[in-house]
Design an enzyme around this catalytic site. Structure first.
Site, mmCIF file in Angstrom:
data_model
loop_
_atom_site.group_PDB
_atom_site.id
_atom_site.type_symbol
_atom_site.label_atom_id
_atom_site.label_comp_id
_atom_site.label_asym_id
_atom_site.label_seq_id
_atom_site.Cartn_x
_atom_site.Cartn_y
_atom_site.Cartn_z
ATOM 1 N NE ARG A 74 -10.041 1.491 7.445
ATOM 2 C CZ ARG A 74 -9.993 2.152 6.293
ATOM 3 N NH1 ARG A 74 -8.970 2.912 6.011
ATOM 4 N NH2 ARG A 74 -10.981 2.077 5.449
ATOM 5 C CE LYS B 1 -3.637 5.048 -1.718
ATOM 6 N NZ LYS B 1 -4.690 5.427 -2.669
ATOM 7 C CE1 TYR C 209 -3.967 2.108 0.473
ATOM 8 C CE2 TYR C 209 -2.737 3.165 2.228
ATOM 9 C CZ TYR C 209 -3.820 3.137 1.382
ATOM 10 O OH TYR C 209 -4.763 4.147 1.431
HETATM 11 N N1 UDP Z 1 -5.604 -1.553 16.001
HETATM 12 C C1 UDP Z 1 -5.997 -2.037 17.252
HETATM 13 N N2 UDP Z 1 -7.054 -2.905 17.313
HETATM 14 C C2 UDP Z 1 -7.756 -3.302 16.196
HETATM 15 C C3 UDP Z 1 -7.359 -2.782 14.939
HETATM 16 C C4 UDP Z 1 -6.282 -1.913 14.881
HETATM 17 O O1 UDP Z 1 -5.404 -1.701 18.287
HETATM 18 O O2 UDP Z 1 -8.696 -4.098 16.336
HETATM 19 C C5 UDP Z 1 -4.474 -0.596 15.976
HETATM 20 C C6 UDP Z 1 -3.481 -0.817 14.851
HETATM 21 O O3 UDP Z 1 -2.489 -1.737 15.238
HETATM 22 C C7 UDP Z 1 -2.940 0.582 14.680
HETATM 23 C C8 UDP Z 1 -4.134 1.478 14.985
HETATM 24 O O4 UDP Z 1 -5.017 0.679 15.751
HETATM 25 O O5 UDP Z 1 -1.928 0.857 15.617
HETATM 26 C C9 UDP Z 1 -4.852 1.997 13.766
HETATM 27 O O6 UDP Z 1 -5.059 0.892 12.929
HETATM 28 P P1 UDP Z 1 -6.001 0.927 11.655
HETATM 29 O O7 UDP Z 1 -6.046 -0.473 11.124
HETATM 30 O O8 UDP Z 1 -7.290 1.569 11.998
HETATM 31 O O9 UDP Z 1 -5.310 1.871 10.600
HETATM 32 P P2 UDP Z 1 -3.836 2.404 10.312
HETATM 33 O O10 UDP Z 1 -3.815 3.756 10.889
HETATM 34 O O11 UDP Z 1 -2.822 1.506 10.975
HETATM 35 O O12 UDP Z 1 -3.741 2.363 8.834
#
Ligand code: UDP
Length: 323
Positions: A190, A153, A149
């Site tokens: 997410r 980008k 990804y």
């Molecule tokens: N995360 C978490 N629990 C979840 C999913 C994600 O703690 O069930 C954490 C993930 O490891 C990251 C942050 O939340 O540190 C944001 O993750 P997300 O997948 O929303 O998007 P990113 O900003 O990483 O693209």
């Protein structure tokens, strides 16, 4: 009466794409919504399908885009966008960012259109600077699990600037930071949709790592406002290359642990928080420096995280079947 300006939006049936379709229709544009439906969903644009200025086209941007008649704006929003989705479709994610952006640029060049690229805060990787300004070049692992990804980008930005320099295509590159709102898929993996669903179902909220990593969450209406202002920014008012590349997001930075607590509070949930392993290369901090966007667009987000979580709760309640 003159005909409405025509906009082609790739990924138009996705989360952000569908909100943009709505906004563009409300602003009087004719909207051509192209989507492969790999991660986009027809239901996101179902309510627009009878609109006289809306057309849905099922197609994949990794193939050349043929559109009859004029196109004034191209919005390249096609891509799997959550870490779970791009891990599931690694090669397609690279192809959409590379071949997809190439085809979108070819179309813009042929039609004399403005192109807006949905780029990402992921171009900054696991940043060594916080907040991230547009001048920061990023810290990206080119071979890690997120590279499909991040590098797609980064390539998309590079080829967009190449078309700008070589063919004078008017370009806008929006580096979009974490955004949330209605129409996010519950299962996209997410943090925000996952934890909203967990809280509403009374299940434990899964925080990865120790939860000290930070993100900055923007409510979708604020982001769409910024994108619309950027798209329609008068080219002549741009000062050099700066105005071609803008961070868009909300600078209110929280730890993921705080996010989990805020979600539990907002939903009046009795869920507890559990900790799970941190995924590889997970960025430790993320916060947009939005001074440039504010200078060029006179824009800044209005919805705080606390307000946004309240606004989005009815959507997630309905989505988990508790609405
Ligand atoms: N995360 C978490 N629990 C979840 C999913 C994600 O703690 O069930 C954490 C993930 O490891 C990251 C942050 O939340 O540190 C944001 O993750 P997300 O997948 O929303 O998007 P990113 O900003 O990483 O693209």
């Amino acid at each position: 009466m003159t005909a409405a300006d025509r906009v082609l939006i790739t990924g138009g049936a996705g989360f952000l794409g569908s909100h943009l379709c709505e906004r563009l229709l409300a602003e009087g544009y004719e909207v051509l919504c192209l989507d492969s439906l790999l991660t986009g969903r027809v239901v996101n644009v179902q309510h627009l399908r009878d609109h006289p200025r809306f057309t849905f086209l099922q197609g994949d941007v990794t193939q050349p885009i043929e559109i009859d008649g004029p196109v004034h704006y191209v919005l390249q929003f096609a891509s799997p966008a959550s870490p779970k989705d791009y891990a599931q479709y690694p090669i397609h994610t690279l192809q959409v960012g590379a071949a997809g952006t190439y085809h979108a640029l070819e179309l813009a060049n042929r039609k004399g259109a403005v192109i807006l690229l949905a780029s990402s805060s992921e171009v900054y990787g696991d940043p060594r600077e916080n907040p991230q300004s547009e001048e920061y070049w990023g810290y990206v692992n080119p071979v890690g699990p997120r590279s499909v990804y991040d590098e797609a980008k980064r390539y998309a930005e590079a080829i967009t600037m190449a078309y700008h320099r070589a063919h004078r295509v008017p370009v806008r590159i929006a580096r979009i930071f974490n955004t949330y709102g209605p129409r996010m898929r519950l299962e996209d993996g997410r943090a925000l949709p996952t934890m909203m669903a967990q809280a509403l179902l009374g299940e434990p909220l899964t925080v990865y790592g120790d939860g000290s990593q930070t993100r900055s969450f923007c409510y979708v209406s604020d982001l769409v406002d910024g994108l619309f202002k950027f798209l329609t920014l008068d080219g002549s008012s741009q000062g050099g290359q700066d105005g071609n590349i803008l961070n868009l997001g909300n600078p209110e930075e929280v730890t993921i642990h705080q996010l989990a607590q805020e979600i539990i509070r907002t939903t009046n949930s009795r869920s507890r928080i559990v900790f799970r392993p941190l995924p590889e290369d997970d960025p430790k901090v993320r916060r947009p420096d939005i001074r440039r966007a504010s200078r060029f667009l006179g824009w800044q987000p209005r919805v705080s995280l606390a307000e946004g979580l309240k606004l989005v709760t009815p959507y997630f309640s309905a989505a988990v079947g508790k609405g």
